[in-house]
Design a protein around this motif. Structure first.
Motif, PDB file in Angstrom:
ATOM      1  N   GLY A 148       0.902  -1.073   0.008  1.00  0.00           N
ATOM      2  CA  GLY A 148      -0.011   0.026  -0.097  1.00  0.00           C
ATOM      3  C   GLY A 148       0.840   1.328  -0.132  1.00  0.00           C
ATOM      4  O   GLY A 148       0.294   2.498   0.152  1.00  0.00           O
ATOM      5  N   ILE A 149       2.287   0.958  -0.153  1.00  0.00           N
ATOM      6  CA  ILE A 149       2.841   1.993  -0.077  1.00  0.00           C
ATOM      7  C   ILE A 149       3.662   2.546  -1.480  1.00  0.00           C
ATOM      8  O   ILE A 149       4.553   2.045  -1.885  1.00  0.00           O
ATOM      9  CB  ILE A 149       4.157   1.925   0.719  1.00  0.00           C
ATOM     10  CG1 ILE A 149       3.914   1.723   2.347  1.00  0.00           C
ATOM     11  CG2 ILE A 149       5.189   3.191   0.754  1.00  0.00           C
ATOM     12  CD1 ILE A 149       5.127   1.277   3.046  1.00  0.00           C
ATOM     13  N   ASP A 150       2.596   3.187  -2.176  1.00  0.00           N
ATOM     14  CA  ASP A 150       2.700   3.366  -3.768  1.00  0.00           C
ATOM     15  C   ASP A 150       3.051   4.627  -4.037  1.00  0.00           C
ATOM     16  O   ASP A 150       3.134   5.715  -2.859  1.00  0.00           O
ATOM     17  CB  ASP A 150       1.779   2.974  -4.443  1.00  0.00           C
ATOM     18  CG  ASP A 150       0.576   3.586  -4.287  1.00  0.00           C
ATOM     19  OD1 ASP A 150       0.141   4.474  -3.549  1.00  0.00           O
ATOM     20  OD2 ASP A 150      -0.797   3.216  -4.993  1.00  0.00           O
ATOM     21  N   ALA A 151       3.197   5.269  -5.356  1.00  0.00           N
ATOM     22  CA  ALA A 151       3.518   6.705  -5.640  1.00  0.00           C
ATOM     23  C   ALA A 151       2.420   7.521  -5.143  1.00  0.00           C
ATOM     24  O   ALA A 151       2.761   8.503  -4.602  1.00  0.00           O
ATOM     25  CB  ALA A 151       3.648   6.715  -7.008  1.00  0.00           C
ATOM     26  N   GLY A 152       1.315   7.354  -5.022  1.00  0.00           N
ATOM     27  CA  GLY A 152      -0.126   8.029  -4.415  1.00  0.00           C
ATOM     28  C   GLY A 152       0.304   8.105  -2.733  1.00  0.00           C
ATOM     29  O   GLY A 152       0.106   9.274  -2.655  1.00  0.00           O
ATOM     30  N   THR A 153       0.647   7.118  -2.264  1.00  0.00           N
ATOM     31  CA  THR A 153       0.601   7.417  -0.809  1.00  0.00           C
ATOM     32  C   THR A 153       1.940   8.079  -0.504  1.00  0.00           C
ATOM     33  O   THR A 153       1.734   9.028   0.259  1.00  0.00           O
ATOM     34  CB  THR A 153       0.796   5.810  -0.242  1.00  0.00           C
ATOM     35  OG1 THR A 153      -0.293   5.145  -0.337  1.00  0.00           O
ATOM     36  CG2 THR A 153       1.113   5.962   1.231  1.00  0.00           C
TER      37      THR A 153
END
Length: 417
Positions: free
Chosen positions: A213-218
């Motif tokens: 859940g640690i993607d570019a958006g986050t």
């Protein structure tokens, strides 16, 4: 059923929303030939309209053999689309220090000079949400503070030019999908996949973190939170500055023990702002340099940093002045801005030039009456005719001349905080 607009419409709406406020009369766009900047160029062509002339620029750093072909690809597309384009070349590959940092700094300088020649008020850059995420992780690895972890600014000023980043909330994959839908080919920089480079390794890390859940958006949202915290701290630094800071003929006097005291982070920000104000640097000094400065000050020693000389004033405050070594070789016409800060007024003549006073301070009999310390006088502006000293306004030898801070630099708070 989804009612989300088509990709092209969504991207154009976002870019238009970033560009429309305070749109310049002429807009430039930096285009490398990669997918991000080519998509930006095409999007800008559709949202700016005839009222805002658009021009493109490419910088060939001469560091990769493919760069010349990439610049030619951009030039060919611009010719087909009727967009004025120029390729700028950098020959500083032999400069000492960090090659990538030198190339980045040179790119901004070259583009700013180009924009000035073309009468362009702002230049758009193709940084994306992925760049925000990657930069966040790279700076996290360096234990950066709030400012370093904050998201890139959507608009900033550098070298007298406004720079815009209209793609900061747009993913790289969306831009490539947009280009494919438009039938536009782009060039892939091989260094983006070369694991010898930090950014390429960081891209791999983002892919590993995404299932958690640690993607570019986050990461982008965290960077946005850091930016909000940064802006709040800058707000309070501005409030405290009039109480803690005084400008004395180009020097900054900084009270580091005000009553009541200021938080350590506000004190740090005022110190960094003072260094930038005096040196005219584009960026703050590294934290390691600030650590060395603090250690020297704790020993009651003077210290040089960022082109500045920092010492303890007799009243206990810090005095930050320009460092003599930083300006000893700087010379210019007597009627031009000197060291990015000083304007001299007097009986100008073509053969006169402005240089730092240096050891010629001994030729100024009234120097002690000025109340300025020797380091300040050494780096102060003076007027010369060949080897003959004509005037040293800050050293008590005006001879019909005055030296004033340029109006864009004279107000500490407005110029650096």
């Amino acid at each position: 059923m989804s009612h989300e607009p088509p990709l092209a419409e969504r991207l154009r709406g976002r870019v238009a929303g970033r560009i429309a406020p305070n749109a310049p009369s002429r807009l430039g766009v930096a285009v490398s030939g990669g997918g991000d900047s080519l998509a930006l160029l095409d999007l800008l062509m559709t949202v700016t309209g005839p009222g805002v002339p658009l021009e493109a620029v490419t910088v060939d750093h001469g560091l990769r053999p493919e760069a010349r072909d990439e610049a030619a690809h951009v030039a060919a597309l611009c010719a087909r689309w009727g967009v004025p384009h120029e390729t700028l070349r950098w020959d500083g590959g032999g400069e000492r220090g960090n090659l990538m940092a030198n190339a980045r700094a040179a790119r901004y300088r070259l583009i700013a000079d180009w924009a000035g020649r073309r009468g362009i008020g702002a230049v758009a850059l193709g940084h994306t949400a992925d760049d925000v995420a990657e930069t966040f992780l790279m700076r996290l690895a360096r234990a950066s503070g709030i400012d370093g972890l904050a998201t890139m600014r959507a608009r900033f000023e550098l070298h007298g030019l406004s720079w815009l980043r209209p793609l900061l909330d747009i993913r790289r994959t969306d831009l490539r999908a947009y280009l494919k839908s438009r039938g536009i080919a782009w060039c892939d920089d091989p260094t983006n996949a070369d694991l010898r480079y930090d950014r390429a390794r960081t891209r791999q890390i983002v892919e590993v973190l995404t299932p958690l859940g640690i993607d570019a958006g986050t990461l982008g949202r965290v960077a946005d939170n850091m930016a909000a915290a940064r802006d709040a701290l800058q707000h309070y630094a501005r409030i405290e500055a009039p109480r803690c800071v005084r400008v004395d003929r180009g020097d900054v006097l900084l009270d580091r023990a005000p009553d009541p005291p200021v938080p350590a982070e506000i004190d740090r920000r005022l110190l960094v702002a003072a260094l930038i104000f005096v040196s005219g640097a584009d960026y703050p000094p590294r934290e390691s340099s600030l650590t060395n400065l603090r250690a020297a000050l704790a020993r009651q020693e003077s210290h040089t940093i960022c082109g500045c000389h920092v010492s303890h004033a007799p009243d206990g405050r810090l005095r930050i002045t320009r460092e003599w070594n930083a300006v000893k070789d700087l010379a210019g016409p007597a009627d031009a801005l000197w060291d990015g800060r000083w304007r001299l007024t007097g009986p100008h003549a073509p053969e006169l030039e402005v240089r730092a006073l240096g050891e010629a301070v001994s030729q100024c009999p009234n120097r002690r009456t000025t109340g300025l310390p020797r380091p300040t006088l050494l780096a102060s502006p003076s007027v010369w005719r060949g080897n003959a000293l004509i005037s040293a306004p800050l050293a008590g030898m005006p001879a019909g001349w005055t030296a004033e801070l340029d109006e864009t630099r004279c107000e500490f708070v407005a110029s650096v905080l």
